[in-house]
Design an enzyme around this catalytic site. Structure first.
Site, PDB file in Angstrom:
ATOM      1  N   CYS A  48       0.691  -1.090  -0.040  1.00 42.40           N
ATOM      2  CA  CYS A  48      -0.099  -0.031   0.087  1.00 42.40           C
ATOM      3  C   CYS A  48       0.821   1.353   0.032  1.00 42.40           C
ATOM      4  O   CYS A  48       0.423   2.324  -0.263  1.00 42.40           O
ATOM      5  CB  CYS A  48      -1.153  -0.079   1.142  1.00 42.40           C
ATOM      6  SG  CYS A  48       0.077  -0.101   2.879  1.00 42.40           S
ATOM      7  N   ASN A  49       2.196   1.043   0.469  1.00 45.39           N
ATOM      8  CA  ASN A  49       3.149   2.364   0.380  1.00 45.39           C
ATOM      9  C   ASN A  49       4.262   2.458  -0.490  1.00 45.39           C
ATOM     10  O   ASN A  49       4.566   3.329  -0.651  1.00 45.39           O
ATOM     11  CB  ASN A  49       3.511   2.515   1.827  1.00 45.39           C
ATOM     12  CG  ASN A  49       2.493   2.991   2.773  1.00 45.39           C
ATOM     13  OD1 ASN A  49       1.639   3.605   2.525  1.00 45.39           O
ATOM     14  ND2 ASN A  49       2.719   2.287   3.930  1.00 45.39           N
ATOM     15  N   ARG A  50       4.346   1.242  -1.385  1.00 43.42           N
ATOM     16  CA  ARG A  50       5.544   1.250  -2.260  1.00 43.42           C
ATOM     17  C   ARG A  50       5.283   0.311  -3.469  1.00 43.42           C
ATOM     18  O   ARG A  50       4.434  -0.645  -3.254  1.00 43.42           O
ATOM     19  CB  ARG A  50       6.726   0.801  -1.559  1.00 43.42           C
ATOM     20  CG  ARG A  50       6.850  -0.718  -1.177  1.00 43.42           C
ATOM     21  CD  ARG A  50       8.132  -0.909  -0.445  1.00 43.42           C
ATOM     22  NE  ARG A  50       8.314  -0.095   0.820  1.00 43.42           N
ATOM     23  CZ  ARG A  50       9.338   0.995   0.833  1.00 43.42           C
ATOM     24  NH1 ARG A  50       9.949   1.257   0.146  1.00 43.42           N
ATOM     25  NH2 ARG A  50       9.512   1.588   2.053  1.00 43.42           N
ATOM     26  N   GLU A 111       7.767  -1.269  11.239  1.00 42.02           N
ATOM     27  CA  GLU A 111       6.539  -2.277  11.128  1.00 42.02           C
ATOM     28  C   GLU A 111       7.103  -3.672  10.508  1.00 42.02           C
ATOM     29  O   GLU A 111       8.122  -3.649   9.761  1.00 42.02           O
ATOM     30  CB  GLU A 111       5.279  -1.661  10.273  1.00 42.02           C
ATOM     31  CG  GLU A 111       6.034  -1.251   8.855  1.00 42.02           C
ATOM     32  CD  GLU A 111       5.694  -2.371   7.552  1.00 42.02           C
ATOM     33  OE1 GLU A 111       5.188  -3.265   8.237  1.00 42.02           O
ATOM     34  OE2 GLU A 111       6.104  -2.040   6.698  1.00 42.02           O
ATOM     35  N   ALA A 112       6.538  -4.600  11.098  1.00 41.31           N
ATOM     36  CA  ALA A 112       6.998  -5.920  10.619  1.00 41.31           C
ATOM     37  C   ALA A 112       6.263  -6.662   9.590  1.00 41.31           C
ATOM     38  O   ALA A 112       6.687  -7.763   8.823  1.00 41.31           O
ATOM     39  CB  ALA A 112       6.706  -6.664  12.142  1.00 41.31           C
ATOM     40  N   GLN A 113       5.089  -6.105   9.208  1.00 40.14           N
ATOM     41  CA  GLN A 113       4.321  -6.447   7.823  1.00 40.14           C
ATOM     42  C   GLN A 113       5.212  -6.702   6.589  1.00 40.14           C
ATOM     43  O   GLN A 113       4.837  -7.315   5.799  1.00 40.14           O
ATOM     44  CB  GLN A 113       3.208  -5.891   7.755  1.00 40.14           C
ATOM     45  CG  GLN A 113       2.175  -6.523   6.804  1.00 40.14           C
ATOM     46  CD  GLN A 113       0.941  -5.551   6.700  1.00 40.14           C
ATOM     47  OE1 GLN A 113       0.610  -4.638   7.509  1.00 40.14           O
ATOM     48  NE2 GLN A 113       0.048  -6.324   5.760  1.00 40.14           N
ATOM     49  N   GLY A 185     -12.369  -6.226   4.059  1.00 37.44           N
ATOM     50  CA  GLY A 185     -11.144  -6.759   3.665  1.00 37.44           C
ATOM     51  C   GLY A 185     -10.778  -7.871   4.682  1.00 37.44           C
ATOM     52  O   GLY A 185     -10.441  -7.338   5.836  1.00 37.44           O
ATOM     53  N   GLY A 190      -6.657  -6.287   7.406  1.00 31.03           N
ATOM     54  CA  GLY A 190      -7.683  -6.340   8.171  1.00 31.03           C
ATOM     55  C   GLY A 190      -7.748  -7.197   9.130  1.00 31.03           C
ATOM     56  O   GLY A 190      -8.634  -6.844  10.365  1.00 31.03           O
TER      57      GLY A 190
END
Length: 414
Positions: A48-50, A111-113, A185, A190
């Site tokens: 979502c960010n890159r 962040e680990a995701q 989602g 989600g």
């Protein structure tokens, strides 16, 4: 060979650009197959960010080819894209990926995701057979670096995530106790949102374009699940909406939101964590509606980054330490063809002389094996020091070049 990364992230490109160049998971196979036309190896990291393309290329200007590839794949004019993309080569490309895996380049510091997202990119490239020795080693090294940063520093402690930032924004407008929360989602984001909001309310409904996924997630956490066909009714009863799908289409357009809010007549917090966006950006102009997307959350994340300067410095040191290990391996790869050719050259001589000698002698099979083992041992001992020296001086490959000339090595015979 040149290692190249071309990409855009939350600090170089607004969401209006990122949502146009993002790759849905279902699109990766086709894009990776097309990437094979310009890359020997490669993978695509799209979150979502890159959006980032990593490639091992043979041509001198691999960055130009990758930028053109990205523009063509996403049907965006190259001139429009260029101000928002960055290009890193070789050592800088590796450093960048290590920083990404460490959470240093994330909007939510630490962040680990991102580690699971890199693994997803790895699996997609592996399925299209676009991973070779270099990219496999690179991704594994990046994942190792990310894990080391999280175990050797405090960077990930009390970390912010897009979900937790969204939660803090929602709490600025509403007391979340027993509020009706809707999560659209049923993926990783989600589920993370569900875990966060359960601390405040159990009145949570999960929806997904695939109802079975929503049902499994909801059952596991003992909340409600609804099919996406009931979205309008569920939204009408909601106080907070977190939307985090990978849908290329809007989940809530302006007309729908306007109609719903006219019926609701109360405060409504909408958190759009998706790229491309799930909620029409004009919805935030409606009365008593607060709409936030991932770019709105960046300022909070930047303040968090400034407060963790010491942890960032420690993480950067780990990145540089692991980068040195990578460089040592990478330089060794450059001289491996010489080492293989030298061994093949010596082995060819050994076998030819062994065959000639054995033809003249009346030896038993056991004796022939003993002579063969003897010649192999001699060759191995003779080559050990030269090959070690070539590896140890890989950063300055004069020895490798000298060996090529002295022995007239034939690389095609390897």
């Amino acid at each position: 060979m040149q290692l190249v990364v071309v990409g855009a992230h939350q600090r170089t490109a607004p969401i209006s650009i990122r949502e146009r160049i993002a790759f849905a998971e279902a699109e990766l196979a086709q894009a990776l197959s097309s990437l094979r036309q310009i890359a020997v190896e490669g993978f695509i990291l799209s979150t979502c960010n890159r959006v980032e393309l990593y490639a091992l290329v043979e041509e001198a200007d691999g960055g130009r080819s990758l930028r053109q590839f990205l523009a063509q794949q996403r049907s965006i004019d190259l001139d429009e894209l260029m101000p928002h993309v960055y290009t890193y080569l070789d050592e800088d490309a590796v450093r960048h990926l290590f920083r990404v895996a460490s959470g240093l380049d994330s909007m939510a510091l630490g962040e680990a995701q991102i580690l699971s997202q890199i693994k997803t990119a790895y699996n997609a490239a592996q399925q299209t057979e676009l991973l070779g020795t270099t990219m496999h080693r690179l991704i594994q090294a990046a994942l190792t670096t990310g894990k080391l940063v999280r175990t050797e520093t405090q960077l990930a402690h009390a970390q912010l995530s897009v979900v937790s930032v969204g939660l803090s924004l929602a709490r600025q407008h509403l007391d979340l106790t027993n509020r009706s929360v809707v999560i659209i989602g049923a993926g990783r984001t989600g589920e993370l949102a569900l875990k966060h909001y359960l601390e405040y309310t159990s009145n949570i409904t999960v929806l997904s374009r695939t109802f079975e996924r929503a049902a499994r997630l909801a059952e596991h956490h003992k909340v409600a699940a609804k099919p996406i066909s009931e979205l309008a009714a569920v939204l009408q009863a909601s106080d907070v909406v977190i939307s985090c799908t990978s849908s290329p289409e809007l989940m809530l357009d302006f007309e729908q939101a306007q109609l719903l809010q006219a019926q609701r007549q109360r405060q409504w917090v909408l958190l759009d964590l998706a790229v491309p966006r799930d909620i029409d950006r004009h919805v935030g102009a409606l009365p008593e509606v607060w709409l936030y997307d991932v770019d709105d959350m960046q300022a909070i994340c930047e303040r968090n980054r400034a407060s963790k300067a010491a942890e960032v410095a420690g993480a950067e040191a780990i990145v540089e330490r692991e980068l040195i290990k990578w460089q040592e391996w990478w330089l060794t790869q450059a001289v491996l063809p010489t080492i293989r050719a030298l061994r093949a050259h010596a082995e060819a001589i050994r076998l030819a002389e062994l065959e000639r000698t054995l033809a003249r002698l009346d030896l038993s099979e056991q004796q022939q094996q003993a002579v063969s083992a003897l010649t192999s041992a001699i060759i191995n001992k003779l080559l050990h020091q030269p090959m070690r020296a070539i590896k140890d001086t890989a950063a300055s490959p004069q020895l490798a070049h000298a060996a090529q000339q002295l022995f007239r090595l034939d690389f095609e015979a390897i």
